[in-house]
Design a protein around this motif. Structure first.
Motif, PDB file in Angstrom:
ATOM      1  N   THR A  10      37.779   7.421  33.246  1.00  0.00           N
ATOM      2  CA  THR A  10      37.744   8.403  34.343  1.00  0.00           C
ATOM      3  C   THR A  10      38.546   9.626  33.910  1.00  0.00           C
ATOM      4  OG1 THR A  10      39.678   7.348  35.337  1.00  0.00           O
ATOM      5  CG2 THR A  10      37.530   6.701  36.183  1.00  0.00           C
ATOM      6  N   ASP A  11      37.996  10.823  34.183  1.00  0.00           N
ATOM      7  CA  ASP A  11      38.658  12.050  33.736  1.00  0.00           C
ATOM      8  C   ASP A  11      39.890  12.380  34.562  1.00  0.00           C
ATOM      9  OD1 ASP A  11      36.906  12.522  31.672  1.00  0.00           O
ATOM     10  OD2 ASP A  11      35.505  13.618  32.957  1.00  0.00           O
ATOM     11  N   HIS A  12      39.747  12.302  35.881  1.00  0.00           N
ATOM     12  CA  HIS A  12      40.838  12.725  36.753  1.00  0.00           C
ATOM     13  C   HIS A  12      41.059  11.699  37.859  1.00  0.00           C
ATOM     14  CE1 HIS A  12      40.776  16.505  34.714  1.00  0.00           C
ATOM     15  NE2 HIS A  12      39.615  16.881  35.226  1.00  0.00           N
ATOM     16  N   LEU A  13      42.286  11.647  38.292  1.00  0.00           N
ATOM     17  CA  LEU A  13      42.642  10.847  39.457  1.00  0.00           C
ATOM     18  C   LEU A  13      43.096  11.784  40.563  1.00  0.00           C
ATOM     19  CD1 LEU A  13      44.719   8.055  37.673  1.00  0.00           C
ATOM     20  CD2 LEU A  13      42.287   8.034  38.239  1.00  0.00           C
ATOM     21  N   VAL A  14      43.092  11.307  41.796  1.00  0.00           N
ATOM     22  CA  VAL A  14      43.569  12.094  42.935  1.00  0.00           C
ATOM     23  C   VAL A  14      44.913  11.523  43.386  1.00  0.00           C
ATOM     24  CG1 VAL A  14      43.094  12.853  45.294  1.00  0.00           C
ATOM     25  CG2 VAL A  14      41.218  12.629  43.642  1.00  0.00           C
ATOM     26  N   TYR A 102      44.427  14.139  34.084  1.00  0.00           N
ATOM     27  CA  TYR A 102      45.175  14.838  35.116  1.00  0.00           C
ATOM     28  C   TYR A 102      45.139  14.040  36.411  1.00  0.00           C
ATOM     29  CZ  TYR A 102      45.374  19.255  32.483  1.00  0.00           C
ATOM     30  OH  TYR A 102      45.625  20.217  31.558  1.00  0.00           O
ATOM     31  N   ILE A 103      46.131  14.294  37.259  1.00  0.00           N
ATOM     32  CA  ILE A 103      46.083  13.833  38.655  1.00  0.00           C
ATOM     33  C   ILE A 103      45.929  15.079  39.513  1.00  0.00           C
ATOM     34  CG2 ILE A 103      47.338  12.728  40.543  1.00  0.00           C
ATOM     35  CD1 ILE A 103      48.661  10.918  38.513  1.00  0.00           C
ATOM     36  N   THR A 104      44.840  15.146  40.259  1.00  0.00           N
ATOM     37  CA  THR A 104      44.571  16.332  41.077  1.00  0.00           C
ATOM     38  C   THR A 104      45.237  16.206  42.438  1.00  0.00           C
ATOM     39  OG1 THR A 104      42.523  15.401  41.939  1.00  0.00           O
ATOM     40  CG2 THR A 104      42.368  16.679  39.914  1.00  0.00           C
ATOM     41  N   PRO A 105      45.567  17.349  43.072  1.00  0.00           N
ATOM     42  CA  PRO A 105      46.223  17.302  44.386  1.00  0.00           C
ATOM     43  C   PRO A 105      45.323  16.679  45.457  1.00  0.00           C
ATOM     44  CG  PRO A 105      46.438  19.474  43.383  1.00  0.00           C
ATOM     45  CD  PRO A 105      45.435  18.725  42.569  1.00  0.00           C
ATOM     46  N   ALA A 106      45.946  16.031  46.397  1.00  0.00           N
ATOM     47  CA  ALA A 106      45.230  15.497  47.560  1.00  0.00           C
ATOM     48  C   ALA A 106      45.157  16.566  48.649  1.00  0.00           C
ATOM     49  CB  ALA A 106      45.947  14.256  48.091  1.00  0.00           C
ATOM     50  N   GLY A 107      44.211  16.415  49.549  1.00  0.00           N
ATOM     51  CA  GLY A 107      44.074  17.363  50.649  1.00  0.00           C
ATOM     52  C   GLY A 107      45.127  17.135  51.729  1.00  0.00           C
ATOM     53  N   LEU A 108      45.593  18.231  52.311  1.00  0.00           N
ATOM     54  CA  LEU A 108      46.592  18.168  53.392  1.00  0.00           C
ATOM     55  C   LEU A 108      46.245  19.250  54.407  1.00  0.00           C
ATOM     56  CD1 LEU A 108      49.402  16.718  54.016  1.00  0.00           C
ATOM     57  CD2 LEU A 108      50.429  18.862  53.271  1.00  0.00           C
ATOM     58  N   THR A 109      46.217  18.889  55.677  1.00  0.00           N
ATOM     59  CA  THR A 109      45.912  19.865  56.731  1.00  0.00           C
ATOM     60  C   THR A 109      47.146  20.080  57.606  1.00  0.00           C
ATOM     61  OG1 THR A 109      43.590  19.206  56.785  1.00  0.00           O
ATOM     62  CG2 THR A 109      44.427  20.412  58.692  1.00  0.00           C
ATOM     63  N   VAL A 110      47.524  21.342  57.738  1.00  0.00           N
ATOM     64  CA  VAL A 110      48.646  21.721  58.604  1.00  0.00           C
ATOM     65  C   VAL A 110      48.085  22.595  59.727  1.00  0.00           C
ATOM     66  CG1 VAL A 110      50.838  22.954  58.760  1.00  0.00           C
ATOM     67  CG2 VAL A 110      50.302  21.613  56.707  1.00  0.00           C
ATOM     68  N   THR A 111      48.292  22.172  60.964  1.00  0.00           N
ATOM     69  CA  THR A 111      47.773  22.895  62.123  1.00  0.00           C
ATOM     70  C   THR A 111      48.925  23.404  62.961  1.00  0.00           C
ATOM     71  OG1 THR A 111      45.816  21.460  62.162  1.00  0.00           O
ATOM     72  CG2 THR A 111      46.285  22.742  64.157  1.00  0.00           C
ATOM     73  N   LEU A 134      50.656  11.058  52.096  1.00  0.00           N
ATOM     74  CA  LEU A 134      50.327   9.803  51.436  1.00  0.00           C
ATOM     75  C   LEU A 134      51.581   9.061  50.991  1.00  0.00           C
ATOM     76  CD1 LEU A 134      47.406  11.168  49.245  1.00  0.00           C
ATOM     77  CD2 LEU A 134      47.181   9.773  51.308  1.00  0.00           C
ATOM     78  N   GLY A 135      51.417   7.762  50.841  1.00  0.00           N
ATOM     79  CA  GLY A 135      52.539   6.946  50.368  1.00  0.00           C
ATOM     80  C   GLY A 135      53.736   7.063  51.294  1.00  0.00           C
ATOM     81  N   GLN A 174      53.189  20.554  44.644  1.00  0.00           N
ATOM     82  CA  GLN A 174      52.052  20.473  43.730  1.00  0.00           C
ATOM     83  C   GLN A 174      51.129  19.298  44.012  1.00  0.00           C
ATOM     84  OE1 GLN A 174      54.364  19.928  40.145  1.00  0.00           O
ATOM     85  NE2 GLN A 174      53.914  17.741  40.078  1.00  0.00           N
ATOM     86  N   ASN A 175      51.580  18.338  44.793  1.00  0.00           N
ATOM     87  CA  ASN A 175      50.765  17.140  45.006  1.00  0.00           C
ATOM     88  C   ASN A 175      49.695  17.314  46.076  1.00  0.00           C
ATOM     89  OD1 ASN A 175      52.137  15.596  43.081  1.00  0.00           O
ATOM     90  ND2 ASN A 175      53.768  15.139  44.520  1.00  0.00           N
ATOM     91  N   TYR A 176      49.738  18.432  46.781  1.00  0.00           N
ATOM     92  CA  TYR A 176      48.808  18.618  47.891  1.00  0.00           C
ATOM     93  C   TYR A 176      48.155  19.987  47.831  1.00  0.00           C
ATOM     94  CZ  TYR A 176      50.885  14.447  49.987  1.00  0.00           C
ATOM     95  OH  TYR A 176      51.300  13.172  50.230  1.00  0.00           O
ATOM     96  N   ASP A 177      46.891  20.005  48.179  1.00  0.00           N
ATOM     97  CA  ASP A 177      46.135  21.247  48.366  1.00  0.00           C
ATOM     98  C   ASP A 177      46.063  21.477  49.873  1.00  0.00           C
ATOM     99  OD1 ASP A 177      44.504  23.421  48.228  1.00  0.00           O
ATOM    100  OD2 ASP A 177      42.726  22.343  47.538  1.00  0.00           O
TER     101      ASP A 177
END
Length: 297
Positions: A10-14, A102-111, A134-135, A174-177
């Motif tokens: 696998t190329d990338h992890l999330v 690479y480990i790509t950033p996970a999604g995060l929503t701030v409202t 996460l975690g 850096q861990n979150y988009d």
């Protein structure tokens, strides 16, 4: 000769808040061994492989290096009990045993929360809700900075109305988009009860002059002068000498919601104009007729 095993990485992890290792699919190329199911035992060289490290561009000076992993060995997943580890090591070979990922950033929503305050009160703390941590990550671990709110081009931004709450300096690590959803701050009118003691009528009493009198009115509540465009002033019985009345009313849509408890009615006096009478002549010579002096103002 050993049987070739193809490794597909696998190329990338999330990012998931935990240490990770890439997955590898081991495919035996010889059709005679299709019943053999092998698993790659992967070890990560760069430890711990947890934080996202995807660069933002080819020349990103802050890009983290790729994580490195390798296949230590192939093991049987239980497909053939006769396959012990020595047999596998002797009879199956593989290439592409090392891999960078690479480990790509996970999604995060701030409202941003929709908030309300009363005119002239301090701004509330601009708060928000977060979805996607996460975690064991907490908001304090992940987010820095603060929201801000629009002031509609005015230094104070204090008039009654609806103002946008924007992202400001709020940012995720850096861990979150992070995706940001704006909110609003609504400023509502300040209710104020006005009694006679709050009202000043200037330059009174007045003196009758043949014109209607409209003295200036000032409303002061708790040391704050209420702007004159927040209320209307009308007058009654303000022409002739006597007692004139002043009537105040709220102007809807302003920064204050004024209620007037002007009882007794606000009044001011119009005094009669003093005049001097001049009589002439004051003496007459008797001539048997009625004499009347002339009176002038």
């Amino acid at each position: 000769n050993p049987v070739q095993v193809t490794l597909n990485w696998t190329d990338h992890l999330v990012y998931n808040g935990k240490e990770q290792k890439p997955t590898v699919t081991a495919t035996v190329s010889d059709a005679s061994f299709t019943n053999v199911k092998l698993i790659a035992d992967v070890q990560v060289v760069t430890q711990p492989a947890k934080d996202a490290n995807l660069p933002t561009g080819a020349d990103d000076a802050d890009a983290k290096p790729k994580y490195r992993a390798f296949v230590k060995k192939l093991v049987d997943n239980g497909s053939d009990p006769a396959l012990d580890q020595n047999t596998i090591d002797r009879n199956f070979k593989f290439d592409n045993s090392e891999h960078e990922f690479y480990i790509t950033p996970a999604g995060l929503t701030v409202t941003a929360d929709n908030l309300t305050k009363v005119y002239r009160e301090p701004d509330p703390v601009l708060t928000y809700k977060v979805v996607g941590l996460l975690g064991e990550d907490t908001e304090a671990d992940v987010l820095t900075g603060a929201l801000t709110r629009d002031k509609a081009g005015k230094p104070e931004g204090e008039d009654v109305g609806v103002y946008a709450v924007t992202q400001g300096t709020l940012a995720a690590n850096q861990n979150y988009d992070m995706t940001f959803v704006p909110g609003t701050l609504t400023i509502v009118e300040k209710p104020v009860k006005v009694v006679n003691e709050h009202v000043t009528i200037s330059d009174v009493p007045r003196t009758y002059n043949g014109q209607k009198h409209t003295p200036e009115v000032t409303v002061t509540v708790d040391g704050v002068v209420i702007p004159s465009d927040e209320y209307t002033v009308t007058y009654e019985n303000n022409l002739d000498a006597g007692t004139a009345e002043v009537i105040l009313a709220d102007v809807p849509g302003g920064n204050y919601g004024l209620t007037f408890d002007n009882k007794p009615t606000l009044t001011f006096d119009i005094l009669p104009k003093e005049v001097t009478l001049s009589w002439s002549p004051l003496t007459f010579e008797y001539d048997g007729k009625l004499h009347v002096p002339t009176c002038t103002l």
